[in-house]
Design an enzyme around this catalytic site. Structure first.
Site, PDB file in Angstrom:
ATOM      1  N   ASP A  75       0.865  -1.176   0.000  1.00 52.70           N
ATOM      2  CA  ASP A  75       0.000   0.000   0.000  1.00 52.70           C
ATOM      3  C   ASP A  75       0.911   1.239   0.000  1.00 52.70           C
ATOM      4  O   ASP A  75       2.117   1.142   0.255  1.00 52.70           O
ATOM      5  CB  ASP A  75      -0.949  -0.004   1.208  1.00 52.70           C
ATOM      6  CG  ASP A  75      -2.170   0.894   0.970  1.00 52.70           C
ATOM      7  OD1 ASP A  75      -2.121   1.762   0.075  1.00 52.70           O
ATOM      8  OD2 ASP A  75      -3.172   0.732   1.694  1.00 52.70           O
TER       9      ASP A  75
HETATM   10  C1  BGC Z   1      -5.044   3.190  -0.016  1.00 52.52           C
HETATM   11  C2  BGC Z   1      -5.089   2.162  -1.130  1.00 52.52           C
HETATM   12  C3  BGC Z   1      -4.944   2.839  -2.459  1.00 52.52           C
HETATM   13  C4  BGC Z   1      -3.660   3.621  -2.464  1.00 52.52           C
HETATM   14  C5  BGC Z   1      -3.362   4.325  -3.781  1.00 52.52           C
HETATM   15  C6  BGC Z   1      -3.863   4.132  -0.147  1.00 52.52           C
HETATM   16  O1  BGC Z   1      -4.028   5.216   0.702  1.00 52.52           O
HETATM   17  O2  BGC Z   1      -5.004   2.552   1.230  1.00 52.52           O
HETATM   18  O3  BGC Z   1      -6.286   1.434  -1.058  1.00 52.52           O
HETATM   19  O4  BGC Z   1      -4.993   1.906  -3.490  1.00 52.52           O
HETATM   20  O5  BGC Z   1      -3.712   4.596  -1.448  1.00 52.52           O
HETATM   21  O6  BGC Z   1      -4.176   5.421  -3.962  1.00 52.52           O
END
Ligand code: BGC
Length: 761
Positions: free
Chosen positions: A291
């Protein structure tokens, strides 16, 4: 970072210049890995053999695809001044460089599960927004979930993306969690199947989908540090099973590891999760991406099983940049592991058609069939809406009703959506823009879609329809007294990185109470992330849960309220009456013992999640899992079981006994008579059946043996105990229509879901 880019420039500028000059098509013919008769693994082997260490690293290092002004002020990375790679798509989540000399395409990454999302900024993609993940789960309609996935995958491809950060399947252990709207409810079978279908639909566009956030990512409070304490057995029987099913059904190219810790290790540094469970036990062949901001090291992360760092500079350092190459040179990360990392990325790209069906050089949104997609999102919203209460047939609204007062929720303007990375911006515009609805910083303010329930009701009903925002309670109560029917729109806006009370925004519960007091014909239309409490439940005549209904949500709500569509959604999670009923009445946010981080103890309930917990404790929920009414009625009969080849299947007949066509969700639950499970029963299967009045349909549901087993963490087996089981044919987890008994033989399955021993054989 600069160093990385300059290294790339040096590489690209020298020895590779010649191959770069060749037209892509000519190169294709020469690349042996473009031979589609070979397997994805063979093709990945061939290209990997040609790659330098720097090139392998290039595939393992993801950039944030959007400017990040907030990072400039970050104290821990002085002087950070981030500009995304030029090749990244506008306001996108990520970008990974391809390698032109080898014909390896760039990876363009977008969020996510509800449509093509955009990061905040002046010029977002304007795309179709599906209803929230829980809304789709509430449809219990596998095909619909696939169709939604197929639609957003299509829009992603036509917007220039080949990796979609979708497939959110974290189960609803914490009803207050701000991201529950993105997920698919509390039950591992329902969530795993519905999300698996969505992933399959996305990947049918020759692009990669993730499944996320692996794992035990249940609360947003302290999300970057909180430790999820969870025994292996409980995890395997619940959330991990949801992931396992979603992977089996959807076969996502990538798994995104989560922010939180699991039993002490960061998820993205957990050998248990990433290597043992995912890659060894389940035989997962794709790659693990982190993530955004969830990579914390080079060596521990790579050796634990993380394959690709995402979204730099969310992390404090480019851990999978030059530091990874050096770690390999110094043998802290083995060459074999390094090759495996790159091989997994390549394998997923080959396996999903990313090489063979490249994204158009200049994607054109004119190719998107927005009209057809509007129908899909509207249908998904309609099928997911749950009729919770309908006294004296107040719904559907007919022309007998002469005056309707609509109050609150900006129902004159549009419908609400959830905040955070999954935020989709619709072509209809945001009527709440500038209003700071919800929160004025990330993940807010809330975005509305200009699909007005009031306008749509006016198109369908002859009644005089008036809208009031409800801020002046006295005036609203006066108007309510004079109306035939009052529709109160209650919102609970939620979003990523924050947890929320189970209450309606802006004193909405008080507004409902006041309206109900003024007029007994009050119907509440809820737009909530997941569960809310309803202190007014007994005082109103009707309740419809519309979730976040997506970019055609206003029309979907009007069609359900007026009976153009018969509601058929069923709750994918238990609504509690009080917080005291939950395993953790207070969200864990303080460090415990010697730990420096907060800890959420999921061993309290173990496998007894959601309705299982309520069952086990004998608690009466506000509304149970699986619950949902219709404008018609359904009757069940002929419940029988069969155990041919040692596999349990359950058959029964559903009849529409009412006067309207409609769809039903008959549910099968199973429990061992002798006990031995964490809770009395588990959802074992369901079907969604559409029937004309008087029509009847026979249904057979086959039960996965893992649902009938307990997991033994010692020898890693699923064990179905011999004995008598009760099979329940139900309208919800708490409303059993008929039950029968079945005797099952003992059966043992290994961790890869293969039968090891069966006394039936
Ligand atoms: C989230 C993810 C997301 C990523 C990219 C993170 O803050 O937890 O689910 O895919 O950002 O935007």
């Amino acid at each position: 970072m600069k160093r990385l880019q300059s290294l790339k420039a040096v590489l690209m500028g020298s020895a590779l210049a010649m191959s770069l000059a060749l037209p892509a098509a000519a190169q294709d013919k020469e690349f042996p890995w473009m031979d589609t008769s070979l397997s994805a693994a063979e093709r990945a082997d061939l290209v990997l053999a040609e790659m330098t260490a720097q090139e392998k690293m290039t595939l393992l290092f993801g950039h944030f695809g959007s400017p990040a002004p907030w990072l400039n002020a970050r104290a821990d990375v002085p002087g950070m001044n981030w500009t995304p790679p030029e090749e990244a798509r506008n306001q996108s989540a990520g970008f990974v460089y391809g390698i032109e000399r080898l014909g390896i395409p760039n990876q363009w990454l977008a969020d996510a599960g509800l449509g093509v999302a955009s990061q905040r900024g002046p010029n977002p993609f304007l795309r179709t927004a599906l209803p929230s993940g829980v809304a789709t789960a509430a449809s219990w309609d596998r095909e619909l979930s696939y169709k939604g996935g197929q639609m957003i995958g299509n829009e992603a491809r036509l917007s220039g993306f080949n990796v979609l950060l979708a497939g959110a399947v974290n189960t609803n252990r914490e009803p207050r969690a701000g991201r529950n709207f993105e997920y698919a409810g509390e039950d591992p079978l329902l969530a795993g199947v519905m999300v698996g279908e969505a992933i399959k639909g996305i990947q049918s566009n020759d692009i990669i989908s993730t499944v996320k956030h692996f794992a035990h990512n249940f609360q947003e409070t302290k999300r970057n540090s909180v430790n999820a304490k969870m025994a292996d057995k409980a995890g395997r029987e619940t959330e991990l099973l949801a992931f396992e099913l979603a992977i089996e059904i959807g076969d996502p190219g990538s798994v995104m590891c989560a922010y939180n810790r699991v039993n002490g290790d960061y998820s993205c540094e957990s050998p248990y999760l990433l290597t043992e469970v995912l890659k060894e036990d389940w035989g997962y062949k794709g790659y693990v991406m982190s993530d955004w901001g969830a990579t914390h090291s080079t060596v521990p992360a790579a050796n634990a099983g993380l394959d690709q760092q995402s979204g730099f500079p969310f992390d404090r350092a480019p851990y999978f940049g030059q530091a990874l190459v050096e770690a390999v040179e110094n043998d802290h990360v083995s060459q074999a592991r390094f090759d495996d990392m790159a091989h997994r990325v390549l394998w997923a790209m080959f396996d999903n058609g990313v090489f063979d069906n490249e994204i158009a050089a200049e994607p054109d949104e004119a190719d998107i069939d927005f009209d057809a997609h509007a129908d899909i999102t509207r249908q998904a919203a309609e099928e997911g809406m749950v009729l919770l209460k309908n006294e004296n047939g107040i719904l559907p609204l007919t022309d007998e009703v002469k005056s309707i007062l609509v109050v609150g929720g900006m129902a004159d303007k549009g419908v609400i959506s959830g905040g955070g990375a999954s935020q989709v911006y619709s072509r209809s515009g945001d009527p709440a823009n500038g209003m700071n609805y919800g929160m004025n910083s990330f993940p807010g303010p809330a975005v509305f879609y200009a699909s007005s329930p009031v306008e749509q009701l006016k198109e369908r009903l002859g009644a005089e329809i008036t809208y009031m925002d409800g801020k002046d309670l006295k005036a609203a109560a006066k108007a309510a007294k004079e109306a035939d029917v009052v529709l109160v729109f209650g919102t609970q806006w939620t979003g990523e990185s924050v947890d929320f009370d189970l209450a309606l925004d802006y004193d909405g519960d008080k507004l409902v109470q006041r309206m109900a007091k003024a007029n007994k014909n009050t119907v509440v239309v809820l737009q909530t992330g997941a569960q809310v409490m309803m202190p007014w439940k007994d005082d109103v005549a009707g309740i419809v849960e519309a979730w976040y209904p997506g970019s055609e949500g206003g029309e979907a709500i009007a069609r359900v309220l007026t009976g153009e569509v018969n509601p058929s959604g069923h709750l994918p999670m238990t609504f509690p009456k009080t917080l005291k009923q939950l395993p953790r009445p207070v969200i864990d946010s303080e460090p415990v013992g010697d730990a420096k981080w907060a800890q959420a103890d999921y061993d309290i309930e173990g496998s007894a999640v959601g309705y299982r917990w309520f069952d086990k404790k004998g608690l009466e929920p506000l509304y149970p899992f699986g619950y949902g009414l219709s404008y018609t009625s359904f009757d069940y009969s002929n419940l029988t079981t069969d155990t041919a080849d040692g596999v349990l299947s359950v058959s029964f007949t559903v009849t529409n006994t009412g006067e309207k066509p409609g769809a039903d969700v008959p549910q099968i639950y199973v429990g061992p008579k002798a006990g031995g499970w964490d809770a009395p029963k588990r959802l074992a299967g369901w079907d969604k059946v559409t029937l004309a009045p008087g029509a009847t349909q026979d249904v057979t549901v086959t039960v996965d043996d893992r649902i009938l087993s307990t997991f033994d963490s010692g020898d890693k087996t699923w064990n179905r105990a011999a004995g008598d089981y009760t099979v329940y044919l139900s309208h919800s987890a708490m409303d059993v229509d008929e039950e029968t008994s079945v005797t099952l033989d003992a059966k043992t399955l290994n961790v890869a879901n293969q039968v090891v021993t069966s006394s039936a054989e």
